[in-house]
Design a protein around this motif. Structure first.
Motif, PDB file in Angstrom:
ATOM      1  N   PHE A  97      41.990  18.527  34.554  1.00  0.00           N
ATOM      2  CA  PHE A  97      41.990  19.882  35.102  1.00  0.00           C
ATOM      3  C   PHE A  97      41.207  20.776  34.148  1.00  0.00           C
ATOM      4  O   PHE A  97      41.321  20.644  32.926  1.00  0.00           O
ATOM      5  N   ALA A  98      40.430  21.670  34.726  1.00  0.00           N
ATOM      6  CA  ALA A  98      39.623  22.574  33.909  1.00  0.00           C
ATOM      7  C   ALA A  98      39.511  23.917  34.617  1.00  0.00           C
ATOM      8  O   ALA A  98      39.597  23.998  35.844  1.00  0.00           O
ATOM      9  N   TYR A  99      39.335  24.948  33.818  1.00  0.00           N
ATOM     10  CA  TYR A  99      38.996  26.238  34.401  1.00  0.00           C
ATOM     11  C   TYR A  99      37.911  26.890  33.569  1.00  0.00           C
ATOM     12  O   TYR A  99      37.737  26.599  32.383  1.00  0.00           O
ATOM     13  N   HIS A 100      37.170  27.722  34.243  1.00  0.00           N
ATOM     14  CA  HIS A 100      36.156  28.552  33.598  1.00  0.00           C
ATOM     15  C   HIS A 100      36.313  29.940  34.205  1.00  0.00           C
ATOM     16  O   HIS A 100      36.078  30.125  35.398  1.00  0.00           O
ATOM     17  N   ALA A 108      43.379  38.268  28.752  1.00  0.00           N
ATOM     18  CA  ALA A 108      43.861  37.330  29.770  1.00  0.00           C
ATOM     19  C   ALA A 108      44.689  36.253  29.097  1.00  0.00           C
ATOM     20  O   ALA A 108      44.263  35.679  28.095  1.00  0.00           O
ATOM     21  N   ARG A 109      45.852  36.026  29.622  1.00  0.00           N
ATOM     22  CA  ARG A 109      46.693  34.903  29.190  1.00  0.00           C
ATOM     23  C   ARG A 109      46.815  33.982  30.390  1.00  0.00           C
ATOM     24  O   ARG A 109      47.401  34.344  31.398  1.00  0.00           O
ATOM     25  N   ILE A 110      46.241  32.789  30.264  1.00  0.00           N
ATOM     26  CA  ILE A 110      46.162  31.854  31.380  1.00  0.00           C
ATOM     27  C   ILE A 110      47.009  30.632  31.054  1.00  0.00           C
ATOM     28  O   ILE A 110      46.915  30.076  29.959  1.00  0.00           O
ATOM     29  N   SER A 111      47.820  30.212  32.012  1.00  0.00           N
ATOM     30  CA  SER A 111      48.666  29.027  31.845  1.00  0.00           C
ATOM     31  C   SER A 111      48.335  28.005  32.912  1.00  0.00           C
ATOM     32  O   SER A 111      48.123  28.358  34.078  1.00  0.00           O
ATOM     33  N   ILE A 112      48.313  26.738  32.506  1.00  0.00           N
ATOM     34  CA  ILE A 112      48.257  25.635  33.459  1.00  0.00           C
ATOM     35  C   ILE A 112      49.694  25.166  33.642  1.00  0.00           C
ATOM     36  O   ILE A 112      50.367  24.806  32.676  1.00  0.00           O
ATOM     37  N   VAL A 113      50.157  25.232  34.882  1.00  0.00           N
ATOM     38  CA  VAL A 113      51.535  24.871  35.205  1.00  0.00           C
ATOM     39  C   VAL A 113      51.525  23.524  35.925  1.00  0.00           C
ATOM     40  O   VAL A 113      50.768  23.328  36.876  1.00  0.00           O
ATOM     41  N   GLN A 115      54.488  20.287  37.043  1.00  0.00           N
ATOM     42  CA  GLN A 115      55.888  19.876  37.095  1.00  0.00           C
ATOM     43  C   GLN A 115      56.802  21.058  36.778  1.00  0.00           C
ATOM     44  O   GLN A 115      57.790  20.935  36.071  1.00  0.00           O
ATOM     45  N   ASN A 116      56.400  22.240  37.271  1.00  0.00           N
ATOM     46  CA  ASN A 116      57.143  23.502  37.124  1.00  0.00           C
ATOM     47  C   ASN A 116      57.333  23.942  35.666  1.00  0.00           C
ATOM     48  O   ASN A 116      58.271  24.666  35.356  1.00  0.00           O
ATOM     49  N   LYS A 117      56.429  23.492  34.772  1.00  0.00           N
ATOM     50  CA  LYS A 117      56.464  23.927  33.371  1.00  0.00           C
ATOM     51  C   LYS A 117      55.081  24.402  32.973  1.00  0.00           C
ATOM     52  O   LYS A 117      54.076  23.830  33.396  1.00  0.00           O
ATOM     53  N   LYS A 118      55.033  25.417  32.133  1.00  0.00           N
ATOM     54  CA  LYS A 118      53.746  25.851  31.575  1.00  0.00           C
ATOM     55  C   LYS A 118      53.345  24.817  30.527  1.00  0.00           C
ATOM     56  O   LYS A 118      53.867  24.799  29.426  1.00  0.00           O
ATOM     57  N   ILE A 119      52.415  23.949  30.914  1.00  0.00           N
ATOM     58  CA  ILE A 119      51.990  22.844  30.053  1.00  0.00           C
ATOM     59  C   ILE A 119      51.012  23.340  28.990  1.00  0.00           C
ATOM     60  O   ILE A 119      51.076  22.940  27.836  1.00  0.00           O
ATOM     61  N   VAL A 148      50.139  21.259  40.483  1.00  0.00           N
ATOM     62  CA  VAL A 148      49.497  21.889  39.333  1.00  0.00           C
ATOM     63  C   VAL A 148      48.839  23.168  39.826  1.00  0.00           C
ATOM     64  O   VAL A 148      48.228  23.185  40.892  1.00  0.00           O
ATOM     65  N   TRP A 149      48.964  24.255  39.024  1.00  0.00           N
ATOM     66  CA  TRP A 149      48.319  25.516  39.364  1.00  0.00           C
ATOM     67  C   TRP A 149      48.086  26.332  38.106  1.00  0.00           C
ATOM     68  O   TRP A 149      48.535  25.974  37.026  1.00  0.00           O
ATOM     69  N   LEU A 150      47.369  27.429  38.255  1.00  0.00           N
ATOM     70  CA  LEU A 150      47.124  28.371  37.160  1.00  0.00           C
ATOM     71  C   LEU A 150      47.891  29.651  37.419  1.00  0.00           C
ATOM     72  O   LEU A 150      48.057  30.068  38.566  1.00  0.00           O
ATOM     73  N   GLU A 151      48.339  30.283  36.324  1.00  0.00           N
ATOM     74  CA  GLU A 151      48.997  31.599  36.383  1.00  0.00           C
ATOM     75  C   GLU A 151      48.433  32.485  35.284  1.00  0.00           C
ATOM     76  O   GLU A 151      47.974  31.985  34.267  1.00  0.00           O
ATOM     77  N   VAL A 152      48.525  33.776  35.497  1.00  0.00           N
ATOM     78  CA  VAL A 152      48.241  34.739  34.435  1.00  0.00           C
ATOM     79  C   VAL A 152      49.530  35.481  34.122  1.00  0.00           C
ATOM     80  O   VAL A 152      50.393  35.632  34.986  1.00  0.00           O
ATOM     81  N   GLY A 153      49.622  35.960  32.873  1.00  0.00           N
ATOM     82  CA  GLY A 153      50.806  36.697  32.463  1.00  0.00           C
ATOM     83  C   GLY A 153      50.680  38.190  32.774  1.00  0.00           C
ATOM     84  O   GLY A 153      49.578  38.716  32.921  1.00  0.00           O
TER      85      GLY A 153
END
Length: 184
Positions: A97-100, A108-113, A115-119, A148-153
């Motif tokens: 998984f990658a993001y740009h 920006a605070r970006i999390s890869i989530v 299995q329902n955890k911020k990995i 799997v998804w992305l979130e921001v804080g």
């Protein structure tokens, strides 16, 4: 005194088979044989594929929920759902998984989530009207059904898009779990 030689007699009975003699020297290598017939086409139904790449169409997505990357660049297997922003694992295995992201005006605070955890959690601390880029790549082991998804804080949401700037989320199957079982 020796007499005259008599007539040749009848052949005698066959004798017993003798012992095997020692091995002879190795002979010269023969000519190359002709090419065999072509084999039948293999079964490629075991090729397992999963990949997606999607872009964001609106800047500053809401915090603490999956970011909905709704500009589909590639999603042939439809494992990524643009209406939820989640990748749904259908083939257990190792995934990349990658993001740009384009970041503008605020951090920006970006999390890869997964299995329902911020990995994975990353941050880009940018202030003012400057524009910067944030990128990250990770390999995750997933089971069928994992998402799997992305979130921001909250207050850390500088993710930006424009006609000249994209923010992209990508994922693909590196290899399935059963790769070694199929080779055995």
């Amino acid at each position: 005194m020796n007499g005259q030689q008599g007539e040749k007699g009848e052949p005698g009975s066959k004798g017993e088979k003798g012992d095997l003699g020692p091995a002879g020297a190795r002979g010269a290598i023969g000519k190359k044989g002709s090419r065999g017939i072509k084999g039948s086409k293999g079964d490629n139904s075991k090729d397992q594929r999963s990949a997606f790449s999607a872009g964001l169409s609106k800047s500053f997505p809401p915090p603490n929920v999956p970011i909905k990357f709704d500009k589909i660049l590639y999603n042939d297997q439809e494992d990524y759902n643009p209406s939820t922003g989640k990748f749904n694992c259908s083939i257990p295995g190792a995934y990349v998984f990658a993001y740009h992201m384009t970041i503008r005006g605020r951090p920006a605070r970006i999390s890869i989530v997964a299995q329902n955890k911020k990995i994975v959690k990353t941050r880009e601390t940018l202030y003012g009207q400057e524009i910067d880029q944030a990128s990250f790549l990770v390999i995750l082991k997933l089971n069928a059904g994992d998402q799997v998804w992305l979130e921001v804080g909250r207050d850390w949401n500088g993710i930006y898009v424009s006609a000249e700037d994209d923010s992209i989320f990508t994922g693909f199957l590196l290899y399935p779990d059963d790769i070694y079982e199929t080779l055995a």
